[in-house]
Design an enzyme around this catalytic site. Structure first.
Site, mmCIF file in Angstrom:
data_model
loop_
_atom_site.group_PDB
_atom_site.id
_atom_site.type_symbol
_atom_site.label_atom_id
_atom_site.label_comp_id
_atom_site.label_asym_id
_atom_site.label_seq_id
_atom_site.Cartn_x
_atom_site.Cartn_y
_atom_site.Cartn_z
ATOM 1 N N LYS A 197 -10.244 -5.552 3.346
ATOM 2 C CA LYS A 197 -9.314 -4.894 2.589
ATOM 3 C C LYS A 197 -8.400 -5.928 1.612
ATOM 4 O O LYS A 197 -7.960 -6.940 2.036
ATOM 5 C CB LYS A 197 -7.976 -4.418 3.603
ATOM 6 C CG LYS A 197 -6.822 -3.451 2.941
ATOM 7 C CD LYS A 197 -6.113 -3.195 3.924
ATOM 8 C CE LYS A 197 -4.968 -2.340 3.469
ATOM 9 N NZ LYS A 197 -4.078 -1.654 4.339
ATOM 10 N N ARG A 207 2.163 4.011 -1.707
ATOM 11 C CA ARG A 207 3.433 3.264 -1.438
ATOM 12 C C ARG A 207 4.385 4.366 -1.734
ATOM 13 O O ARG A 207 5.579 4.295 -0.940
ATOM 14 C CB ARG A 207 3.691 1.985 -1.890
ATOM 15 C CG ARG A 207 2.630 1.006 -1.612
ATOM 16 C CD ARG A 207 2.810 -0.454 -1.482
ATOM 17 N NE ARG A 207 1.824 -1.180 -0.962
ATOM 18 C CZ ARG A 207 1.230 -2.543 -1.302
ATOM 19 N NH1 ARG A 207 1.924 -3.111 -2.223
ATOM 20 N NH2 ARG A 207 0.183 -3.123 -0.975
ATOM 21 N N ARG A 218 1.404 -8.482 -0.337
ATOM 22 C CA ARG A 218 0.501 -8.631 0.963
ATOM 23 C C ARG A 218 -0.618 -9.710 1.060
ATOM 24 O O ARG A 218 -1.534 -9.583 1.714
ATOM 25 C CB ARG A 218 0.002 -7.486 1.550
ATOM 26 C CG ARG A 218 0.888 -6.274 1.494
ATOM 27 C CD ARG A 218 0.287 -5.066 2.339
ATOM 28 N NE ARG A 218 0.804 -3.743 2.232
ATOM 29 C CZ ARG A 218 2.081 -3.285 2.584
ATOM 30 N NH1 ARG A 218 2.733 -4.309 3.131
ATOM 31 N NH2 ARG A 218 2.415 -2.198 2.691
ATOM 32 N N LYS A 249 -12.067 -1.267 1.277
ATOM 33 C CA LYS A 249 -11.160 -0.672 0.609
ATOM 34 C C LYS A 249 -10.592 -1.599 -0.434
ATOM 35 O O LYS A 249 -10.133 -3.000 0.031
ATOM 36 C CB LYS A 249 -9.924 -0.329 1.744
ATOM 37 C CG LYS A 249 -8.825 0.120 1.374
ATOM 38 C CD LYS A 249 -7.925 0.290 2.166
ATOM 39 C CE LYS A 249 -6.548 0.735 1.836
ATOM 40 N NZ LYS A 249 -5.802 1.071 2.936
ATOM 41 N N SER A 275 -5.489 5.608 -3.257
ATOM 42 C CA SER A 275 -4.623 6.427 -3.762
ATOM 43 C C SER A 275 -4.511 5.985 -5.635
ATOM 44 O O SER A 275 -4.419 6.949 -6.494
ATOM 45 C CB SER A 275 -3.313 6.079 -3.597
ATOM 46 O OG SER A 275 -2.906 4.860 -3.644
ATOM 47 N N TYR A 314 -8.601 11.363 -1.183
ATOM 48 C CA TYR A 314 -7.693 12.448 -1.044
ATOM 49 C C TYR A 314 -8.466 13.849 -1.688
ATOM 50 O O TYR A 314 -7.773 14.986 -1.551
ATOM 51 C CB TYR A 314 -6.553 11.903 -1.922
ATOM 52 C CG TYR A 314 -5.946 10.806 -1.339
ATOM 53 C CD1 TYR A 314 -4.897 10.963 -0.184
ATOM 54 C CD2 TYR A 314 -6.181 9.603 -1.611
ATOM 55 C CE1 TYR A 314 -4.355 9.882 0.291
ATOM 56 C CE2 TYR A 314 -5.651 8.300 -1.350
ATOM 57 C CZ TYR A 314 -4.752 8.616 -0.033
ATOM 58 O OH TYR A 314 -4.242 7.602 0.423
#
Ligand code: PBG
Length: 325
Positions: A197, A207, A218, A249, A275, A314
């Protein structure tokens, strides 16, 4: 003897021929729909940066889960958005916390017909927005976080989840969660490890969807976009610790990483079309700059071709319908 005699175009001459020699297909059962559910909502609420995606109420989540299963998707990944947050993310382990009650709802609704997955990470539940708990100096405390993940996994398993999706990128998370699940009497709960990731700009719209409180980034736990050897090391560790499925990802910007991972493991490989990948295509299509449906199917085919057996997207429901046409 005319030149050329070797004509690759011969096999592209008709739709039936193209269909016969096609190498990569995407099937609805390979698609997993990420879904958001927010505590206390009476009606679903749109996420502005993800047109077509909503934060669900508990009721609308049930209905959307049933629709997705009807469309033929292979699984559902549930993310909870709590009404209140605290430094330890206590809502994540509360049996009455939004994610755990939503898992119960969805398992009751469609648990016999699909694979129900829960996001296993603290970021939606912490007041500071990090994926783990913090040490006194403000850094993310790896080992204290592992104890929280273990409890979170057991809470989700008790709610009936089939798969826990470990997305927090703490060292040792797969081994600790596997041991906790086994100890608590859940040896059959599957671990989907977000083994690879990246610290990606493509998570922006997510977010908004989870109302993340994160300030900063992060990068002390997610990976540097330039690294691929590091990705293979993460995968090897997760497999050794007992991961059942590994994930890469984001997807489209990391197809090379996906191909490398798929060629090194013998367990299923998933990819998360995140996203930002979705938002990018939706925005361009809304401007008339891209043919929306063709672009969606091309991205999914590419991710599949690079080696993902399972794709979180999605567009899962819409793509499942397009693929059946
Ligand atoms: C962490 C998590 C994130 C996403 C899935 N799980 C956000 C992050 O790491 O910041 C992003 C998914 C997306 O962008 O669609 N719980």
């Amino acid at each position: 003897m005319g030149f050329p005699e070797i004509r690759p175009r011969r096999l592209r001459g008709s739709e039936p021929l193209r269909r016969l020699v096609g190498e990569t297909t995407v099937a609805p059962r390979e698609l997993v729909l990420p879904m958001f559910v927010k505590e206390g909502l009476a009606e679903p609420r749109p996420v502005s940066s993800l047109p077509g995606v909503v934060q669900h109420s508990r009721e609308s989540l049930r209905k959307a889960a049933a629709d997705a299963v009807q469309a033929g998707v292979g699984g559902l990944m549930i993310f909870g958005v709590p009404a209140t947050r605290d430094p330890d993310g206590s809502g994540a382990t509360d049996p009455d916390g939004i994610l755990n009650v939503a898992i119960r709802d969805v398992v009751e609704e469609v648990g016999g017909a699909t694979v129900v997955m829960g996001d296993l990470c603290l970021d939606e539940f912490t007041s500071h927005g990090h994926c783990g708990v913090l040490a006194p100096d403000g850094s993310v405390d790896n080992d204290a976080t592992l104890a929280r993940y273990a409890d979170m996994a057991v809470a989700q398993a008790a709610a009936g989840v089939h798969v826990v999706g470990l997305s927090g990128m703490m060292d040792g998370q797969v081994g600790v969660v596997r041991a906790a699940l086994d100890r608590a009497g859940h040896p059959d709960t599957v671990i989907l490890a977000y083994a690879v990731k990246y610290a990606s700009a493509f998570y922006g719209p997510f977010r908004e969807a989870v109302e993340s409180a994160l300030v900063g980034d992060r990068r002390t736990y997610q990976q540097d976009p330039g690294n691929v050897r590091e990705a293979l090391r993460e995968v090897a560790l997760d497999v050794a610790e007992g991961a059942d499925i590994v994930m890469v990802k984001p997807a489209l910007p990391y197809l090379d990483v996906l191909a490398a991972v798929a060629s090194t493991v013998d367990i299923p490989v998933a990819a998360y079309q995140v996203s930002g990948e979705y938002a990018m295509v939706e925005a361009a299509a809304a401007n008339g700059w891209l043919d929306r449906e063709r672009t969606i199917l091309e991205t999914l085919t590419s991710i599949r071709r690079a080696g993902a057996q399972i794709i979180l997207t999605y567009w899962a429901v819409e793509a499942a319908r397009l693929l059946r046409r």
